[in-house]
Every structure is written in C-alpha cells, then in structure tokens.
Write a protein that holds these residues in place. Structure first.
Motif, short mmCIF file in Angstrom:
data_model
loop_
_atom_site.label_atom_id
_atom_site.label_comp_id
_atom_site.label_asym_id
_atom_site.label_seq_id
_atom_site.Cartn_x
_atom_site.Cartn_y
_atom_site.Cartn_z
N SER A 51 -2.64 0.14 2.40
CA SER A 51 -2.16 0.98 1.48
C SER A 51 -1.99 2.18 2.23
CB SER A 51 -3.07 1.15 0.34
OG SER A 51 -3.06 2.52 -0.08
N VAL A 52 -1.07 2.96 2.28
CA VAL A 52 -0.59 4.23 2.98
C VAL A 52 -0.51 5.12 1.98
CG1 VAL A 52 0.61 5.24 4.66
CG2 VAL A 52 0.15 3.09 4.71
N LYS A 53 -1.16 6.38 1.88
CA LYS A 53 -0.58 7.60 0.90
C LYS A 53 -0.77 8.74 1.73
CE LYS A 53 -3.35 5.46 -2.72
NZ LYS A 53 -4.68 5.41 -3.74
N GLU A 54 0.36 9.33 1.42
CA GLU A 54 0.58 10.79 2.05
C GLU A 54 -0.15 11.97 1.60
OE1 GLU A 54 3.99 11.67 4.29
OE2 GLU A 54 4.72 9.82 4.58
N LYS A 55 -0.73 12.65 1.94
CA LYS A 55 -1.29 13.80 1.79
C LYS A 55 -1.26 15.09 2.69
CE LYS A 55 -5.68 15.45 -0.52
NZ LYS A 55 -7.12 14.85 -0.57
N ASP A 56 -0.69 15.98 2.18
CA ASP A 56 -0.37 17.20 2.93
C ASP A 56 0.33 16.62 4.23
OD1 ASP A 56 -1.68 18.96 1.39
OD2 ASP A 56 -3.66 18.54 2.03
N SER A 57 -0.23 16.74 5.32
CA SER A 57 0.39 16.44 6.75
C SER A 57 -0.18 15.35 7.41
CB SER A 57 0.43 17.65 7.66
OG SER A 57 -0.96 17.82 7.91
N GLU A 58 -1.03 14.37 6.36
CA GLU A 58 -1.52 13.25 7.09
C GLU A 58 -1.49 12.00 6.11
OE1 GLU A 58 -5.85 15.31 8.31
OE2 GLU A 58 -5.57 14.71 5.90
N LYS A 59 -1.65 10.75 6.60
CA LYS A 59 -1.49 9.55 5.99
C LYS A 59 -2.81 8.91 5.97
CE LYS A 59 3.30 8.17 7.46
NZ LYS A 59 3.94 7.36 8.45
N ILE A 60 -3.36 8.51 4.72
CA ILE A 60 -4.59 7.83 4.61
C ILE A 60 -4.20 6.63 4.64
CG2 ILE A 60 -6.32 7.81 2.98
CD1 ILE A 60 -5.89 10.43 2.15
N VAL A 61 -4.82 5.56 5.43
CA VAL A 61 -4.29 4.13 5.63
C VAL A 61 -5.71 3.38 5.18
CG1 VAL A 61 -3.79 2.49 7.45
CG2 VAL A 61 -2.96 4.83 7.63
N THR A 62 -5.41 2.47 4.27
CA THR A 62 -6.49 1.81 3.59
C THR A 62 -6.32 0.31 3.75
OG1 THR A 62 -6.74 3.86 1.89
CG2 THR A 62 -8.03 1.68 1.54
N ASN A 63 -7.34 -0.47 4.15
CA ASN A 63 -7.23 -1.88 4.35
C ASN A 63 -8.14 -2.17 3.33
OD1 ASN A 63 -7.83 -4.40 4.68
ND2 ASN A 63 -7.02 -4.34 6.88
N LYS A 64 -8.10 -2.57 2.11
CA LYS A 64 -9.30 -2.80 1.12
C LYS A 64 -9.72 -4.23 1.28
CE LYS A 64 -7.74 0.19 -2.63
NZ LYS A 64 -6.76 0.16 -3.77
N ASP A 66 -10.29 -5.80 4.27
CA ASP A 66 -11.13 -5.61 5.37
C ASP A 66 -12.18 -4.49 5.37
OD1 ASP A 66 -10.44 -8.12 6.72
OD2 ASP A 66 -8.62 -6.86 7.57
N GLY A 67 -11.94 -3.45 4.42
CA GLY A 67 -12.89 -2.55 4.08
C GLY A 67 -13.03 -1.55 4.84
N TYR A 68 -11.69 -0.88 5.43
CA TYR A 68 -11.81 0.27 6.11
C TYR A 68 -10.78 1.23 5.37
CZ TYR A 68 -8.11 -1.65 9.09
OH TYR A 68 -6.90 -2.29 9.52
N GLU A 69 -10.92 2.71 6.20
CA GLU A 69 -9.88 3.55 5.88
C GLU A 69 -9.68 4.35 7.15
OE1 GLU A 69 -9.67 5.63 2.03
OE2 GLU A 69 -10.29 7.29 3.13
N ILE A 70 -8.72 4.84 7.48
CA ILE A 70 -8.59 6.08 8.55
C ILE A 70 -7.40 6.97 8.29
CG2 ILE A 70 -6.93 4.41 9.98
CD1 ILE A 70 -8.35 5.30 12.41
N ILE A 71 -7.37 8.09 8.84
CA ILE A 71 -6.55 9.19 8.42
C ILE A 71 -5.73 9.67 9.71
CG2 ILE A 71 -6.25 11.38 7.67
CD1 ILE A 71 -8.75 11.25 6.37
N VAL A 72 -4.44 9.46 9.84
CA VAL A 72 -3.59 10.01 11.04
C VAL A 72 -2.47 10.87 10.48
CG1 VAL A 72 -3.91 7.58 11.95
CG2 VAL A 72 -2.08 7.75 10.24
N PRO A 73 -1.79 11.50 11.30
CA PRO A 73 -0.96 12.44 11.21
C PRO A 73 0.12 11.88 10.43
CG PRO A 73 -1.70 12.88 13.39
CD PRO A 73 -2.16 11.57 12.82
#
Length: 198
Positions: A51-64, A66-73
């Motif tokens: 799952s990739v959701k854009e918020k402001d100037s970032e992307k919230i990357v979620t792998n449900k 495997d159970g992790y999330e990371i934020i990248v530009p």
C-alpha cells in the motif's frame, strides 16, 4: 421480573459482542488479499501487495502481510508489489533501499559481507543493529582467479531489526556514484522512519 431483565441484558450483550466480532472479521483484510497469487509457487513465495499513500511530500509505504511501514519522499519510485519472499526495493536515482523480511535473525548474515561489523542503535522501531561498508564485486585477476574487488564510489548502509525470535527485518541502502555523504544521510533518514506494525 428482575431475573427476566438480567437474561435480556446478558442476551443483548452476547448479541452485541458476537455482532462486533462478525463485523470485525468481515472488514479485516484476509491474508490472501495481501498476496498476489502465483501459480507454481508455494504461498510463502507469493509477492506481497504494498500500500502506497501520498501525504504532503511523502509516501507512506505499508506492507501489511509482513507487518511494516516506512516513509519516503514522494519523488522516490515505490513499486506496489514486493518480490518473492517479501523483498521490496525502493529507488531514488542511484540509491536503492531494500527491505527483506526473515523468519529468523540468523538469516540476516546472508545479506552482509563477512567482515561487516555491527553497532547497537536505538530507533523508534526499537533496538537495531547497524553496519556500513563498501560493497565488492567478483573480478578476475591476471591469472584468472576470482577476487573480490571494492566497487568504486559506492556504499552500503544496513540495519537489522528483530522485534522477537520469530521475525527479523533487514533494510539496506546501496548507493552507487553520486554524493555518497548526502545520499547516505538521506537514506538513513528514511530507514529511521521504519516501524513494525501488527
């Protein structure tokens, strides 16, 4: 009369609890919905849906799965499918951020050079092990022997997160060419947004 009210109250509570559990079960995504079916492979090797959701100037990357999330530009390239076994690569120019999910921390040593030295660091996701080293590649010397030669103007930053004995996460940043210090700082900033979700 009081006895009858108690029975009605208890029955109402049971119906309410069962209804809540049924609704929760229907709205919760199943494990199959988090994988892309691949005929000929066992389910454990199916690619994960990201799952990739854009918020402001970032992307919230979620792998449900495997159970992790990371934020990248937001200008980083994030595929919406993790590879076989959960490997996921996020790319920005000549920087490659890779995330792997392992079922034991001992398997993390396969991702690093035998000479890699780790230090303990505290992160928002908990304690992690960090290493930095120059990658190598196999080359032939003048006698035709295979030797490991350093890859010029390159760097690997690696983190290993292990929240319990059943799972470990390996995050590596491979930087090739470019401004190593600037890209290393940028990559490490993103790794430190990594969090484990249940």
């Amino acid at each position: 009369m009081v006895e009858r009210q108690k029975i009605i109250l208890i029955a109402g509570l049971v119906v309410l609890i069962l209804g809540g559990l049924i609704i929760w079960g229907l709205t919760r995504p199943s494990q199959e919905d988090l994988l892309q079916e691949t005929p000929g492979l066992p389910e454990s090797e199916w690619p994960r849906l990201i799952s990739v959701k854009e918020k402001d100037s970032e992307k919230i990357v979620t792998n449900k799965f495997d159970g992790y999330e990371i934020i990248v530009p937001s200008d980083w390239n994030v595929p919406e499918l993790a590879g076989r076994g959960g490997g996921h690569e996020i790319v920005y120019r000549n920087l490659f951020l890779r995330i792997f999910t392992l079922d034991a921390i001992e398997k993390a040593e396969d991702f690093f050079a035998s000479s890699a030295r780790f230090e303990d660091v505290e992160t928002s996701a908990g304690r992690a092990y960090k290493t930095t080293f120059q990658p190598t590649e196999d080359k032939l010397d003048n006698e035709g022997n295979v030797i490991e030669a350093p890859v010029e103007n390159s760097l690997v930053i690696g983190y290993v997160f292990s929240p319990d004995d059943k799972k470990a996460y390996v995050l590596t940043c491979l930087i090739i060419d470019g401004n190593l210090n600037e890209l290393a700082s940028l990559c490490e900033k993103q790794i430190l947004t990594f969090k484990i979700i249940k």
